[in-house]
Design an enzyme around this catalytic site. Structure first.
Site, PDB file in Angstrom:
ATOM      1  CD  GLU A 135      -3.039  -1.278   2.088  1.00  0.00           C
ATOM      2  OE1 GLU A 135      -3.488  -0.203   2.498  1.00  0.00           O
ATOM      3  OE2 GLU A 135      -3.498  -2.387   2.393  1.00  0.00           O
ATOM      4  CE1 TYR A 159      -0.874  -0.725   7.925  1.00  0.00           C
ATOM      5  CE2 TYR A 159      -1.682  -0.804   5.667  1.00  0.00           C
ATOM      6  CZ  TYR A 159      -0.948  -1.361   6.701  1.00  0.00           C
ATOM      7  OH  TYR A 159      -0.281  -2.548   6.509  1.00  0.00           O
TER       8      TYR A 159
HETATM    9  P1  NAD Z   1      -2.470  -7.429  12.953  1.00  0.00           P
HETATM   10  O1  NAD Z   1      -3.130  -6.107  13.204  1.00  0.00           O
HETATM   11  O2  NAD Z   1      -3.315  -8.651  12.843  1.00  0.00           O
HETATM   12  O3  NAD Z   1      -1.398  -7.725  14.115  1.00  0.00           O
HETATM   13  C1  NAD Z   1      -0.548  -6.748  14.608  1.00  0.00           C
HETATM   14  C2  NAD Z   1       0.057  -7.270  15.911  1.00  0.00           C
HETATM   15  O4  NAD Z   1       0.962  -6.268  16.411  1.00  0.00           O
HETATM   16  C3  NAD Z   1      -0.977  -7.513  17.010  1.00  0.00           C
HETATM   17  O5  NAD Z   1      -0.730  -8.751  17.632  1.00  0.00           O
HETATM   18  C4  NAD Z   1      -0.761  -6.361  17.978  1.00  0.00           C
HETATM   19  O6  NAD Z   1      -1.083  -6.685  19.335  1.00  0.00           O
HETATM   20  C5  NAD Z   1       0.725  -6.074  17.801  1.00  0.00           C
HETATM   21  N1  NAD Z   1       1.083  -4.687  18.133  1.00  0.00           N
HETATM   22  C6  NAD Z   1       0.450  -3.555  17.737  1.00  0.00           C
HETATM   23  N2  NAD Z   1       1.071  -2.477  18.253  1.00  0.00           N
HETATM   24  C7  NAD Z   1       2.133  -2.946  18.975  1.00  0.00           C
HETATM   25  C8  NAD Z   1       3.179  -2.319  19.724  1.00  0.00           C
HETATM   26  N3  NAD Z   1       3.223  -0.989  19.856  1.00  0.00           N
HETATM   27  N4  NAD Z   1       4.101  -3.105  20.300  1.00  0.00           N
HETATM   28  C9  NAD Z   1       4.039  -4.456  20.197  1.00  0.00           C
HETATM   29  N5  NAD Z   1       3.079  -5.099  19.503  1.00  0.00           N
HETATM   30  C10 NAD Z   1       2.141  -4.350  18.908  1.00  0.00           C
HETATM   31  O7  NAD Z   1      -1.594  -7.202  11.664  1.00  0.00           O
HETATM   32  P2  NAD Z   1      -1.175  -8.254  10.518  1.00  0.00           P
HETATM   33  O8  NAD Z   1      -2.236  -8.256   9.475  1.00  0.00           O
HETATM   34  O9  NAD Z   1      -0.749  -9.512  11.142  1.00  0.00           O
HETATM   35  O10 NAD Z   1       0.085  -7.498   9.898  1.00  0.00           O
HETATM   36  C11 NAD Z   1       1.410  -7.739  10.386  1.00  0.00           C
HETATM   37  C12 NAD Z   1       2.385  -6.871   9.610  1.00  0.00           C
HETATM   38  O11 NAD Z   1       2.302  -7.178   8.226  1.00  0.00           O
HETATM   39  C13 NAD Z   1       2.096  -5.370   9.734  1.00  0.00           C
HETATM   40  O12 NAD Z   1       3.322  -4.697   9.815  1.00  0.00           O
HETATM   41  C14 NAD Z   1       1.381  -5.028   8.437  1.00  0.00           C
HETATM   42  O13 NAD Z   1       1.608  -3.678   8.064  1.00  0.00           O
HETATM   43  C15 NAD Z   1       2.050  -5.994   7.479  1.00  0.00           C
HETATM   44  N6  NAD Z   1       1.245  -6.410   6.312  1.00  0.00           N
HETATM   45  C16 NAD Z   1      -0.036  -6.884   6.490  1.00  0.00           C
HETATM   46  C17 NAD Z   1      -0.753  -7.321   5.375  1.00  0.00           C
HETATM   47  C18 NAD Z   1      -2.149  -7.891   5.524  1.00  0.00           C
HETATM   48  O14 NAD Z   1      -2.792  -8.167   4.502  1.00  0.00           O
HETATM   49  N7  NAD Z   1      -2.657  -8.135   6.733  1.00  0.00           N
HETATM   50  C19 NAD Z   1      -0.169  -7.268   4.103  1.00  0.00           C
HETATM   51  C20 NAD Z   1       1.147  -6.781   3.961  1.00  0.00           C
HETATM   52  C21 NAD Z   1       1.833  -6.371   5.090  1.00  0.00           C
HETATM   53  P1  TYD Z   2      -9.183  -4.570   3.855  1.00  0.00           P
HETATM   54  O1  TYD Z   2      -9.361  -6.018   4.176  1.00  0.00           O
HETATM   55  O2  TYD Z   2      -9.529  -3.562   4.917  1.00  0.00           O
HETATM   56  O3  TYD Z   2      -7.686  -4.391   3.341  1.00  0.00           O
HETATM   57  P2  TYD Z   2      -6.973  -3.086   2.645  1.00  0.00           P
HETATM   58  O4  TYD Z   2      -7.853  -1.907   2.761  1.00  0.00           O
HETATM   59  O5  TYD Z   2      -5.728  -2.955   3.480  1.00  0.00           O
HETATM   60  O6  TYD Z   2      -6.721  -3.500   1.231  1.00  0.00           O
HETATM   61  O7  TYD Z   2     -10.060  -4.231   2.583  1.00  0.00           O
HETATM   62  C1  TYD Z   2      -9.855  -4.922   1.354  1.00  0.00           C
HETATM   63  C2  TYD Z   2     -10.760  -4.296   0.324  1.00  0.00           C
HETATM   64  O8  TYD Z   2     -12.122  -4.560   0.690  1.00  0.00           O
HETATM   65  C3  TYD Z   2     -10.642  -2.785   0.256  1.00  0.00           C
HETATM   66  O9  TYD Z   2     -10.779  -2.379  -1.109  1.00  0.00           O
HETATM   67  C4  TYD Z   2     -11.813  -2.278   1.072  1.00  0.00           C
HETATM   68  C5  TYD Z   2     -12.863  -3.348   0.870  1.00  0.00           C
HETATM   69  N1  TYD Z   2     -13.803  -3.568   2.002  1.00  0.00           N
HETATM   70  C6  TYD Z   2     -15.179  -3.560   1.768  1.00  0.00           C
HETATM   71  O10 TYD Z   2     -15.658  -3.376   0.633  1.00  0.00           O
HETATM   72  N2  TYD Z   2     -16.017  -3.761   2.833  1.00  0.00           N
HETATM   73  C7  TYD Z   2     -15.554  -3.956   4.110  1.00  0.00           C
HETATM   74  O11 TYD Z   2     -16.382  -4.104   5.054  1.00  0.00           O
HETATM   75  C8  TYD Z   2     -14.145  -3.984   4.315  1.00  0.00           C
HETATM   76  C9  TYD Z   2     -13.566  -4.209   5.685  1.00  0.00           C
HETATM   77  C10 TYD Z   2     -13.296  -3.789   3.226  1.00  0.00           C
END
Ligand code: NAD
Ligand code: TYD
Length: 356
Positions: A135, A159
């Protein structure tokens, strides 16, 4: 040999810890603040396992991080901890700046102090792996090529701006201080333990609860989707063979519009857990107002990690989404427990009283 993982009770972090310890005896120190997104239950199967040492705390707590580094002497830090939900960042960006920017900065400083004092061989072998997102590159038009590592950073949400800031800090700590960093920029993950505020788990959980399936705007926004265990295997590979100072884009070559994702989930649920009235879950789809500043399209060019490190995803979207839907059907207790009072407050704030 030990790894320090931050955010290892969240969605991707807990999948990483579970996968790592299923394949290796190298212990993990898991530092997680346990925000609403962190859930120790994800790690319940590791209870009593001496290879997993869980510490509840903040990455911004310098004294704590210094102590953990001195005590456990990790050979690498894998930095997953972050505030990760775009919609929450729109309602309240402060926590995103605190954790993703200030927290990452404090963590980098603690790691730099520890790393600088290591003996030569350990200092050379040390790695700081920063887990980031696609992103940071902003949004694509329908005919633009997918994001390469050389794309400009153009983050559009609080974010993604906070993640972009952390990526820049990591880069600077390499160029200025020589810290051996690796950065990964991955597309949207899905799979087990995904908190039901994000698109895929929210749709599964709402469908089963008979609630509306809220599609933002026209539902034609495109994301690239990667099964979470494929992200974990990419991170393991980058840790093992990535070149310090390099960034690696990770993606599944699975670009799909949101509405298609929701239709796929409905079709799987129609098959695996048909509604009692015999009608399709599709009837629960509702279009709701669009997200402010909504990025229209993300797509990842993953050729660098494929070519240089030989990584490839194991799942197609079809196999991964089926496993994911089945996981949620098999784990109603997990779903029920993460839907705490705080979760209901969020749903009320974001989708209104009728959805809560
Ligand atoms: P998540 O929100 O599920 O988990 C985040 C974790 O970090 C939680 O367990 C939370 O308690 C912990 N945390 C938050 N603030 C903290 C702090 N100040 N100190 C210690 N721990 C803290 O997130 P996720 O989806 O598992 O994402 C993990 C990483 O991967 C993030 O850096 C995110 O930007 C990156 N990422 C996520 C996605 C996705 O699709 N979910 C994709 C690409 C990258
Ligand atoms: P999301 O899972 O929040 O991931 P990101 O915004 O980091 O890509 O959302 C994925 C896509 O789905 C995004 O285009 C927003 C859309 N979305 C909905 O249409 N409805 C919802 O309730 C949510 C949470 C996301």
């Amino acid at each position: 040999m030990t790894l320090l993982v931050t955010g290892g009770a969240g969605f991707i972090g807990s999948n990483f810890v579970l996968d790592w310890l299923a394949q290796s005896d190298e212990p993990i120190v898991n530092l997680d603040k346990l925000t609403y997104a962190g859930n120790r239950e994800n790690l319940a199967s590791l209870q009593g396992d001496p290879r997993h040492h869980f510490v509840q705390g903040d990455i911004g707590d310098r004294a704590l991080v210094d102590r953990l580094l001195a005590q456990h002497r990790p050979r690498a830090v894998l930095h997953f901890a972050a505030e990760s939900h775009v919609d929450r960042s729109i309602h309240g960006p402060e926590d995103f700046i605190q954790t993703n920017v200030v927290g990452s900065f404090r963590l980098l400083e603690a790691v730099r102090a520890y790393w600088s004092a290591l003996p030569d061989a350990e200092r050379a072998a040390f790695r700081f792996l920063h887990v980031s997102t696609d992103e940071v590159y902003g949004t694509l038009g329908p005919n633009d090529p997918p994001f390469a590592e050389t794309n400009r950073y153009e983050p559009n949400s609080p974010y993604s701006a906070s993640k972009a800031a952390s990526d820049h800090l990591v880069r600077a700590w390499h160029h200025t201080y020589g810290l051996p960093v690796l950065t990964t920029n991955c597309s949207n993950n899905y799979g087990p333990y995904h908190f039901p505020e994000k698109l895929i788990p929210l749709m599964i959980v709402n469908a089963l609860a008979g609630k509306p399936l809220p599609v933002y705007g026209d539902g034609q926004q495109v994301r690239d989707w990667l099964y979470v265990r494929d992200h974990c295997s990419a991170i393991r590979r980058v840790l093992e063979a990535g070149q310090p100072g390099q960034t690696y884009n990770i993606g599944g070559w699975n670009e799909k519009p949101n509405l298609e994702i929701v239709h796929t989930i409905c079709a799987l649920l129609d098959e695996l857990r048909p509604r009692v009235d015999g009608r399709s879950y599709r009837e629960q789809i509702t279009h709701v107002p669009d997200r402010p500043g909504h990025d229209r399209r993300y797509a990842i060019d993953a050729r660098k990690i494929e070519r240089e490190l030989g990584w490839k995803p194991a799942e197609t979207f079809e196999t991964g989404i089926r496993k994911t839907v089945q996981w949620y059907l098999d784990h109603p207790d997990w779903v029920q427990r993460v839907q705490s009072g705080a979760y209901r407050e969020w749903v009320h704030k974001q989708y209104g009283a009728a959805a809560a």
